[in-house]
Motif scaffolding. Structure first.
Motif, short mmCIF file in Angstrom:
data_model
loop_
_atom_site.label_atom_id
_atom_site.label_comp_id
_atom_site.label_asym_id
_atom_site.label_seq_id
_atom_site.Cartn_x
_atom_site.Cartn_y
_atom_site.Cartn_z
N VAL A 85 0.86 -1.19 0.00
CA VAL A 85 0.00 0.00 0.00
C VAL A 85 0.89 1.24 0.00
N LEU A 86 0.56 2.20 -0.86
CA LEU A 86 1.29 3.47 -0.88
C LEU A 86 0.37 4.56 -0.33
N VAL A 87 0.88 5.34 0.61
CA VAL A 87 0.06 6.38 1.24
C VAL A 87 0.67 7.75 0.95
N GLY A 88 -0.10 8.59 0.26
CA GLY A 88 0.34 9.96 -0.04
C GLY A 88 -0.25 10.95 0.96
N GLU A 89 -0.23 12.22 0.55
CA GLU A 89 -0.62 13.29 1.47
C GLU A 89 -2.13 13.62 1.36
N ALA A 90 -2.49 14.14 0.20
CA ALA A 90 -3.88 14.58 0.00
C ALA A 90 -4.12 14.76 -1.49
N PRO A 91 -5.37 14.66 -1.92
CA PRO A 91 -5.66 14.86 -3.35
C PRO A 91 -5.28 16.26 -3.82
N GLY A 92 -4.84 16.34 -5.07
CA GLY A 92 -4.63 17.64 -5.71
C GLY A 92 -5.81 17.94 -6.64
N ARG A 93 -5.61 18.89 -7.56
CA ARG A 93 -6.72 19.33 -8.42
C ARG A 93 -7.27 18.18 -9.28
N GLU A 94 -6.36 17.45 -9.95
CA GLU A 94 -6.84 16.39 -10.85
C GLU A 94 -7.50 15.24 -10.09
N GLU A 95 -6.97 14.97 -8.88
CA GLU A 95 -7.55 13.90 -8.07
C GLU A 95 -8.95 14.31 -7.59
N ASP A 96 -9.08 15.59 -7.21
CA ASP A 96 -10.37 16.12 -6.76
C ASP A 96 -11.41 16.03 -7.89
N GLU A 97 -10.94 16.27 -9.12
CA GLU A 97 -11.87 16.23 -10.27
C GLU A 97 -12.30 14.81 -10.60
N THR A 98 -11.35 13.85 -10.48
CA THR A 98 -11.64 12.48 -10.92
C THR A 98 -12.06 11.55 -9.79
N GLY A 99 -11.72 11.90 -8.56
CA GLY A 99 -12.00 10.99 -7.43
C GLY A 99 -11.00 9.86 -7.31
N VAL A 100 -9.89 9.95 -8.08
CA VAL A 100 -8.89 8.87 -8.09
C VAL A 100 -7.54 9.42 -7.62
N PRO A 101 -6.85 8.73 -6.70
CA PRO A 101 -5.58 9.27 -6.19
C PRO A 101 -4.45 9.20 -7.22
N PHE A 102 -3.56 10.15 -7.14
CA PHE A 102 -2.33 10.16 -7.94
C PHE A 102 -2.58 9.98 -9.45
N VAL A 103 -3.36 10.87 -10.03
CA VAL A 103 -3.55 10.84 -11.48
C VAL A 103 -2.92 12.06 -12.17
N GLY A 104 -2.37 12.99 -11.39
CA GLY A 104 -1.73 14.18 -11.96
C GLY A 104 -0.26 13.88 -12.28
N GLU A 105 0.53 14.94 -12.34
CA GLU A 105 1.93 14.79 -12.74
C GLU A 105 2.70 13.91 -11.73
N ALA A 106 2.44 14.15 -10.44
CA ALA A 106 3.12 13.33 -9.41
C ALA A 106 2.70 11.87 -9.55
N GLY A 107 1.44 11.66 -9.92
CA GLY A 107 0.94 10.30 -10.11
C GLY A 107 1.61 9.60 -11.27
N ARG A 108 1.87 10.37 -12.34
CA ARG A 108 2.53 9.76 -13.50
C ARG A 108 3.95 9.34 -13.12
N LEU A 109 4.60 10.15 -12.30
CA LEU A 109 5.94 9.78 -11.84
C LEU A 109 5.86 8.54 -10.93
N LEU A 110 4.83 8.50 -10.08
CA LEU A 110 4.66 7.35 -9.19
C LEU A 110 4.46 6.07 -10.02
N GLU A 111 3.72 6.17 -11.11
CA GLU A 111 3.52 4.99 -11.97
C GLU A 111 4.84 4.53 -12.58
N ILE A 168 7.75 4.85 -11.19
CA ILE A 168 8.48 4.19 -10.10
C ILE A 168 7.96 2.76 -9.94
N LEU A 169 6.63 2.62 -9.96
CA LEU A 169 6.03 1.28 -9.81
C LEU A 169 6.46 0.37 -10.96
N LEU A 170 6.47 0.93 -12.17
CA LEU A 170 6.87 0.11 -13.33
C LEU A 170 8.31 -0.37 -13.18
#
Ligand code: URA
Length: 237
Positions: free
Chosen positions: A92-118, A120-122
């Motif tokens: 499980v990965l735990v971040g801080e709080a949703p940003g603008r894109e996460e607030d819009e989509t309801g999904v965590p880490f989908v913005g620029e930081a999320g793309r970087l996180l993906e 790292i996972l890859l």
């Protein structure tokens, strides 16, 4: 060779060089092929995965959170960002709080930081659907300001219950807030990262937040060192 072909070859070689330079920044010394290539998921696909994997008790917890008004973040949020991924994840990965894109989509880490996180996972041979991703706060703080202590306290039971239900083998905390919240410490992230800690009997590895890495690429190498420790613990290497 025609001019067109020459230019295409030149373009491909330049792109390859840029990718290798990027990997070098992460501390890679050699490149081996991944067992299978997985595309980076789009928000639409992630949403689909979210509904597929969130079953039973976790889904019930999410529905308990709907309409939450425990803190003032409820006033301005567009969506509650509960979490996404595999409800039986080993990691499980735990971040801080949703940003603008996460607030819009309801999904965590989908913005620029999320793309970087993906990315790292890859590099860890993992995809979003194999892990579970959530945040300390489930609603966006206006203007992405730091979470306030009363907001963290209001949201805390939800994170605690998520982790108790998933029971992963390893938790990675991303950035200062998640590490300090779960470890109940005020130590700085620079002192916490890179070492194993324990949360409720679960191994916990704090590391830098991907948003910090976007501003400070020199942090990528230590993050990769932390991720290698996680890979060893999960026998992913
Ligand atoms: N940063 C976080 O901490 N969480 C997100 O979901 C997005 C950005």
């Amino acid at each position: 060779m025609s001019d067109k072909l020459y230019h295409e070859c030149h373009e491909i070689i330049s792109q390859g060089k840029a990718i290798l330079e990027d990997l070098q920044q992460w501390g890679f010394e050699s490149v081996v092929p991944l067992p299978a290539e997985k595309p980076v998921a789009t928000p639409g696909q992630i949403q689909e995965e979210k509904t597929t994997f969130e079953t039973g008790a976790l889904a019930e917890l999410e529905s308990n959170l709907m309409g939450c008004k425990l803190c003032s973040l409820a006033k301005k949020r567009k969506n509650i960002v509960f979490g996404a991924g595999n409800s039986q994840a080993r990691l499980v990965l735990v971040g801080e709080a949703p940003g603008r894109e996460e607030d819009e989509t309801g999904v965590p880490f989908v913005g620029e930081a999320g793309r970087l996180l993906e990315k790292i996972l890859l590099a860890m041979h993992l995809s979003r659907d194999e892990v579970y991703i959530c945040n300390v706060l489930k609603c966006r703080p206006p203007g992405n300001r730091d979470p306030y202590p009363d907001e963290i306290a209001a949201c805390e039971p939800f994170l605690q219950q998520q982790l108790a239900l998933i029971q992963p083998e390893v938790i990675i905390t991303l950035g200062r807030f998640a590490a300090q919240e779960l470890l109940k410490t005020t130590k700085p992230i620079g002192k916490l990262r890179g070492q194993w800690h324990e949360y409720e009997g679960i191994s916990l590895m704090p590391t830098f937040h991907p948003a910090y890495l976007l501003r400070n690429p020199s942090g990528k190498r230590p993050v990769w060192e932390d991720m290698k420790q996680v890979m060893r613990r999960l026998n992913l290497t």
